[in-house]
Design a protein around this motif. Structure first.
Motif, PDB file in Angstrom:
ATOM      1  N   SER A 103     -26.792  -6.367   1.772  1.00 52.86           N
ATOM      2  CA  SER A 103     -25.874  -5.675   2.682  1.00 52.86           C
ATOM      3  C   SER A 103     -26.266  -5.814   4.143  1.00 52.86           C
ATOM      4  CB  SER A 103     -25.790  -4.186   2.314  1.00 52.86           C
ATOM      5  OG  SER A 103     -27.073  -3.574   2.452  1.00 52.86           O
ATOM      6  N   SER A 104     -27.508  -6.209   4.423  1.00 51.49           N
ATOM      7  CA  SER A 104     -27.962  -6.354   5.811  1.00 51.49           C
ATOM      8  C   SER A 104     -27.703  -7.749   6.367  1.00 51.49           C
ATOM      9  CB  SER A 104     -29.457  -6.044   5.917  1.00 51.49           C
ATOM     10  OG  SER A 104     -30.245  -7.115   5.404  1.00 51.49           O
ATOM     11  N   LEU A 105     -27.269  -8.667   5.515  1.00 47.33           N
ATOM     12  CA  LEU A 105     -27.029 -10.044   5.942  1.00 47.33           C
ATOM     13  C   LEU A 105     -25.620 -10.198   6.506  1.00 47.33           C
ATOM     14  CD1 LEU A 105     -28.645 -11.945   2.923  1.00 47.33           C
ATOM     15  CD2 LEU A 105     -29.409 -12.113   5.309  1.00 47.33           C
ATOM     16  N   ASN A 106     -25.532 -10.718   7.720  1.00 49.50           N
ATOM     17  CA  ASN A 106     -24.229 -11.092   8.253  1.00 49.50           C
ATOM     18  C   ASN A 106     -23.755 -12.407   7.646  1.00 49.50           C
ATOM     19  OD1 ASN A 106     -23.989  -8.888  10.132  1.00 49.50           O
ATOM     20  ND2 ASN A 106     -25.513  -9.910  11.405  1.00 49.50           N
ATOM     21  N   SER A 107     -24.698 -13.308   7.397  1.00 48.04           N
ATOM     22  CA  SER A 107     -24.372 -14.598   6.783  1.00 48.04           C
ATOM     23  C   SER A 107     -25.601 -15.156   6.081  1.00 48.04           C
ATOM     24  CB  SER A 107     -23.878 -15.597   7.834  1.00 48.04           C
ATOM     25  OG  SER A 107     -24.929 -15.932   8.723  1.00 48.04           O
ATOM     26  N   LEU A 108     -25.355 -15.954   5.064  1.00 42.69           N
ATOM     27  CA  LEU A 108     -26.391 -16.721   4.367  1.00 42.69           C
ATOM     28  C   LEU A 108     -25.711 -17.985   3.853  1.00 42.69           C
ATOM     29  CD1 LEU A 108     -29.161 -17.233   3.108  1.00 42.69           C
ATOM     30  CD2 LEU A 108     -28.502 -15.744   1.196  1.00 42.69           C
ATOM     31  N   THR A 109     -25.999 -19.109   4.500  1.00 40.86           N
ATOM     32  CA  THR A 109     -25.334 -20.364   4.166  1.00 40.86           C
ATOM     33  C   THR A 109     -26.359 -21.480   4.001  1.00 40.86           C
ATOM     34  OG1 THR A 109     -25.039 -20.954   6.498  1.00 40.86           O
ATOM     35  CG2 THR A 109     -23.249 -19.714   5.439  1.00 40.86           C
ATOM     36  N   SER A 110     -25.926 -22.562   3.393  1.00 43.25           N
ATOM     37  CA  SER A 110     -26.808 -23.715   3.230  1.00 43.25           C
ATOM     38  C   SER A 110     -26.003 -25.006   3.280  1.00 43.25           C
ATOM     39  CB  SER A 110     -27.573 -23.633   1.908  1.00 43.25           C
ATOM     40  OG  SER A 110     -28.458 -24.730   1.772  1.00 43.25           O
ATOM     41  N   HIS A 111     -26.677 -26.063   3.734  1.00 48.22           N
ATOM     42  CA  HIS A 111     -26.111 -27.414   3.750  1.00 48.22           C
ATOM     43  C   HIS A 111     -26.988 -28.301   2.879  1.00 48.22           C
ATOM     44  CE1 HIS A 111     -24.183 -31.070   5.251  1.00 48.22           C
ATOM     45  NE2 HIS A 111     -25.392 -31.591   5.390  1.00 48.22           N
ATOM     46  N   TYR A 112     -26.352 -29.204   2.108  1.00 46.20           N
ATOM     47  CA  TYR A 112     -27.084 -30.137   1.258  1.00 46.20           C
ATOM     48  C   TYR A 112     -26.495 -31.530   1.403  1.00 46.20           C
ATOM     49  CZ  TYR A 112     -23.011 -29.631  -1.724  1.00 46.20           C
ATOM     50  OH  TYR A 112     -21.723 -29.612  -2.182  1.00 46.20           O
ATOM     51  N   ASP A 113     -27.373 -32.527   1.237  1.00 47.43           N
ATOM     52  CA  ASP A 113     -26.967 -33.938   1.279  1.00 47.43           C
ATOM     53  C   ASP A 113     -27.993 -34.689   0.457  1.00 47.43           C
ATOM     54  OD1 ASP A 113     -26.574 -36.637   1.860  1.00 47.43           O
ATOM     55  OD2 ASP A 113     -26.194 -36.320   3.982  1.00 47.43           O
ATOM     56  N   VAL A 114     -27.565 -35.219  -0.702  1.00 48.28           N
ATOM     57  CA  VAL A 114     -28.516 -35.818  -1.639  1.00 48.28           C
ATOM     58  C   VAL A 114     -28.107 -37.223  -2.050  1.00 48.28           C
ATOM     59  CG1 VAL A 114     -29.223 -33.583  -2.575  1.00 48.28           C
ATOM     60  CG2 VAL A 114     -27.349 -34.842  -3.680  1.00 48.28           C
ATOM     61  N   THR A 115     -29.090 -37.984  -2.504  1.00 47.41           N
ATOM     62  CA  THR A 115     -28.869 -39.267  -3.175  1.00 47.41           C
ATOM     63  C   THR A 115     -29.483 -39.150  -4.564  1.00 47.41           C
ATOM     64  OG1 THR A 115     -28.974 -40.477  -1.086  1.00 47.41           O
ATOM     65  CG2 THR A 115     -29.289 -41.748  -3.108  1.00 47.41           C
ATOM     66  N   VAL A 116     -28.692 -39.434  -5.602  1.00 45.50           N
ATOM     67  CA  VAL A 116     -29.141 -39.230  -6.977  1.00 45.50           C
ATOM     68  C   VAL A 116     -28.892 -40.486  -7.804  1.00 45.50           C
ATOM     69  CG1 VAL A 116     -28.818 -36.728  -6.932  1.00 45.50           C
ATOM     70  CG2 VAL A 116     -26.902 -38.200  -7.585  1.00 45.50           C
ATOM     71  N   PRO A 117     -29.635 -40.667  -8.894  1.00 50.18           N
ATOM     72  CA  PRO A 117     -29.436 -41.843  -9.745  1.00 50.18           C
ATOM     73  C   PRO A 117     -28.177 -41.718 -10.595  1.00 50.18           C
ATOM     74  CG  PRO A 117     -31.141 -40.441 -10.668  1.00 50.18           C
ATOM     75  CD  PRO A 117     -30.783 -39.845  -9.336  1.00 50.18           C
ATOM     76  N   ALA A 118     -27.731 -42.843 -11.119  1.00 49.37           N
ATOM     77  CA  ALA A 118     -26.498 -42.883 -11.905  1.00 49.37           C
ATOM     78  C   ALA A 118     -26.744 -42.599 -13.382  1.00 49.37           C
ATOM     79  CB  ALA A 118     -25.823 -44.245 -11.754  1.00 49.37           C
ATOM     80  N   ASP A 119     -28.010 -42.439 -13.776  1.00 49.41           N
ATOM     81  CA  ASP A 119     -28.308 -42.171 -15.173  1.00 49.41           C
ATOM     82  C   ASP A 119     -29.437 -41.168 -15.269  1.00 49.41           C
ATOM     83  OD1 ASP A 119     -30.401 -43.729 -14.328  1.00 49.41           O
ATOM     84  OD2 ASP A 119     -29.969 -45.428 -15.633  1.00 49.41           O
ATOM     85  N   GLY A 120     -29.922 -40.942 -16.495  1.00 49.15           N
ATOM     86  CA  GLY A 120     -30.908 -39.900 -16.716  1.00 49.15           C
ATOM     87  C   GLY A 120     -30.240 -38.562 -16.972  1.00 49.15           C
ATOM     88  N   SER A 121     -31.079 -37.530 -17.135  1.00 46.73           N
ATOM     89  CA  SER A 121     -30.585 -36.168 -17.335  1.00 46.73           C
ATOM     90  C   SER A 121     -31.257 -35.255 -16.308  1.00 46.73           C
ATOM     91  CB  SER A 121     -30.903 -35.683 -18.755  1.00 46.73           C
ATOM     92  OG  SER A 121     -30.208 -36.447 -19.717  1.00 46.73           O
ATOM     93  N   TRP A 122     -30.455 -34.639 -15.461  1.00 51.06           N
ATOM     94  CA  TRP A 122     -30.996 -33.860 -14.354  1.00 51.06           C
ATOM     95  C   TRP A 122     -29.874 -33.056 -13.700  1.00 51.06           C
ATOM     96  CZ3 TRP A 122     -27.885 -35.346 -10.527  1.00 51.06           C
ATOM     97  CH2 TRP A 122     -27.360 -36.641 -10.599  1.00 51.06           C
ATOM     98  N   GLY A 123     -30.258 -32.135 -12.833  1.00 50.50           N
ATOM     99  CA  GLY A 123     -29.300 -31.419 -12.007  1.00 50.50           C
ATOM    100  C   GLY A 123     -29.832 -31.300 -10.593  1.00 50.50           C
ATOM    101  N   ALA A 124     -28.938 -31.348  -9.611  1.00 53.80           N
ATOM    102  CA  ALA A 124     -29.266 -31.048  -8.225  1.00 53.80           C
ATOM    103  C   ALA A 124     -28.784 -29.622  -7.977  1.00 53.80           C
ATOM    104  CB  ALA A 124     -28.594 -32.028  -7.269  1.00 53.80           C
ATOM    105  N   ASP A 125     -29.724 -28.672  -7.927  1.00 51.75           N
ATOM    106  CA  ASP A 125     -29.390 -27.259  -8.066  1.00 51.75           C
ATOM    107  C   ASP A 125     -30.043 -26.392  -6.998  1.00 51.75           C
ATOM    108  OD1 ASP A 125     -28.407 -28.157 -10.576  1.00 51.75           O
ATOM    109  OD2 ASP A 125     -30.341 -27.718 -11.520  1.00 51.75           O
ATOM    110  N   TYR A 126     -29.325 -25.325  -6.658  1.00 52.28           N
ATOM    111  CA  TYR A 126     -29.921 -24.212  -5.927  1.00 52.28           C
ATOM    112  C   TYR A 126     -30.473 -23.193  -6.919  1.00 52.28           C
ATOM    113  CZ  TYR A 126     -27.723 -25.447  -1.435  1.00 52.28           C
ATOM    114  OH  TYR A 126     -27.344 -26.067  -0.270  1.00 52.28           O
ATOM    115  N   ASP A 127     -31.577 -22.579  -6.557  1.00 59.87           N
ATOM    116  CA  ASP A 127     -32.087 -21.377  -7.207  1.00 59.87           C
ATOM    117  C   ASP A 127     -32.180 -20.297  -6.140  1.00 59.87           C
ATOM    118  OD1 ASP A 127     -32.412 -21.464  -9.914  1.00 59.87           O
ATOM    119  OD2 ASP A 127     -34.494 -22.108  -9.893  1.00 59.87           O
ATOM    120  N   VAL A 128     -31.380 -19.252  -6.296  1.00 61.84           N
ATOM    121  CA  VAL A 128     -31.447 -18.107  -5.393  1.00 61.84           C
ATOM    122  C   VAL A 128     -32.081 -16.963  -6.172  1.00 61.84           C
ATOM    123  CG1 VAL A 128     -30.141 -16.532  -3.917  1.00 61.84           C
ATOM    124  CG2 VAL A 128     -29.347 -18.897  -4.236  1.00 61.84           C
TER     125      VAL A 128
END
Length: 250
Positions: A103-128
Motif C-alpha cells: 500500500s505504500s508503493l506508488n509504482s513497482l515496474t520492471s523492464h526485460y529483454d532476453v535472448t533464449v534458445p529455441a530448444d531445451g526446457s526452461w522458463g524466463a521468469d520473474y519471482d516476486v
C-alpha cells in the motif's frame, strides 16, 4: 608476398573455425564480462552490483554444468548443460530488494529483454517474494519444453487454471494457484498466453489484483523482485542472456 598473404588468410580461417568449434562446447566464449563464475566448486556464487545482485543458483537434483557472466545487474547470462531429465536444475537470476509495504508503493515496474534458445526446457521468469517468503508470485514471460506451474489440482495430469486470459500488468495471463507447502509458502503462477522476449510489466498492478480482486493475499510487504531463467534441461549446452533488465519503484 602472395604466399605470406595466403598463409595469413589460412591462419585467420583456421582460428575462426577453432573459435566456432569451441563455442559449441564451452560457455559464451566471446562474451566480454566484468564477472564470470561457474558451479564447478560452488553452486551459489553471486556478484553484487548495487542495487542488484546476480546469482548463479544451481540447486536442483541431477544438475549438470552451468557458468554465469555479468557486466552489471542489468546485463548478464548463463551457459548451461543440464541433462534431459525432469525437474528444475537452477534459477540463475538478478535480484533487487524492495522491502516496502504494498500500500505504500506508488509504482513497482520492471523492464526485460532476453535472448533464449529455441530448444531445451526452461522458463524466463520473474519471482516476486513477499516478506518471510510467505508468497511467491511467478511471472512466466517466455517458456518452452517440459515445464509447468505449481497448481492445486492436476485433473488428468494437467495443471488447473484458476483464472484464464486475464489482462493485468500490461500482459494477458493464465493464472494458477499453488498449494501451501509445509513451510507455509504459497505460489501463484502467471503464465503469459504467448511468449515475449522484451517488454514492461507493472508488478504493482498484479499485486493489487491478487489482493483486491482475487483476495489471495493481504497488504503484504514486497521483499524482493528477481528475474532469471528456471532451467530444467539444456542438454548439449545452451546460452540464455539478459540484454537488459530493470526494476523501478517509488
Amino acid at each position: 608476398m602472395r604466399k605470406i598473404l595466403m598463409y595469413a588468410v589460412l591462419a585467420t580461417i583456421s582460428l575462426a573455425a577453432c573459435k566456432k568449434d569451441q563455442s559449441s562446447t564451452q560457455p559464451a566464449g566471446e562474451v566480454k564480462a566484468d564477472w564470470t563464475s561457474d558451479n564447478s566448486t560452488n553452486n551459489y556464487t553471486s556478484k553484487a552490483y548495487s542495487p542488484y545482485t546476480v546469482f548463479n543458483n544451481v540447486w536442483g537434483s541431477g544438475y549438470g554444468y552451468q557458468s554465469i557472466w555479468a557486466n552489471n545487474g542489468n546485463n548478464w547470462g548463463i551457459w548451461s548443460n543440464h541433462p534431459n531429465t525432469s525437474g528444475i536444475k537452477s534459477y540463475p537470476n538478478s535480484e533487487r530488494k524492495v522491502q516496502r509495504l504494498l500500500s505504500s508503493l506508488n509504482s513497482l515496474t520492471s523492464h526485460y529483454d532476453v535472448t533464449v534458445p529455441a530448444d531445451g526446457s526452461w522458463g524466463a521468469d520473474y519471482d516476486v517474494w513477499t516478506n518471510n517468503d510467505k508468497y511467491e508470485i511467478m511471472l512466466w514471460m517466455n517458456y518452452r519444453g517440459n515445464v509447468g506451474p505449481i497448481a492445486s489440482a492436476y485433473p488428468n495430469g494437467v495443471a488447473q487454471i484458476n483464472v484464464a486470459n486475464k489482462s493485468v500488468g500490461g500482459h494477458t495471463w493464465n493464472i494458477y494457484k499453488g498449494p501451501v507447502n509445509a513451510n507455509g509458502k504459497q505460489v501463484f503462477s502467471f503464465l503469459r498466453t504467448s511468449n515475449s522476449l522484451v517488454g514492461d510489466v507493472n508488478i504493482k498492478d498484479i499485486m493489487n489484483y491478487l489482493r483486491n480482486d482475487l483476495q489471495w493475499i493481504g497488504n503484504e510487504t514486497i521483499d524482493r523482485v528477481q528475474f532469471g531463467f528456471e532451467v530444467t534441461s539444456t542438454a548439449g549446452g545452451r546460452d540464455h542472456r539478459v540484454n537488459n533488465y530493470t526494476v523501478s519503484f517509488n
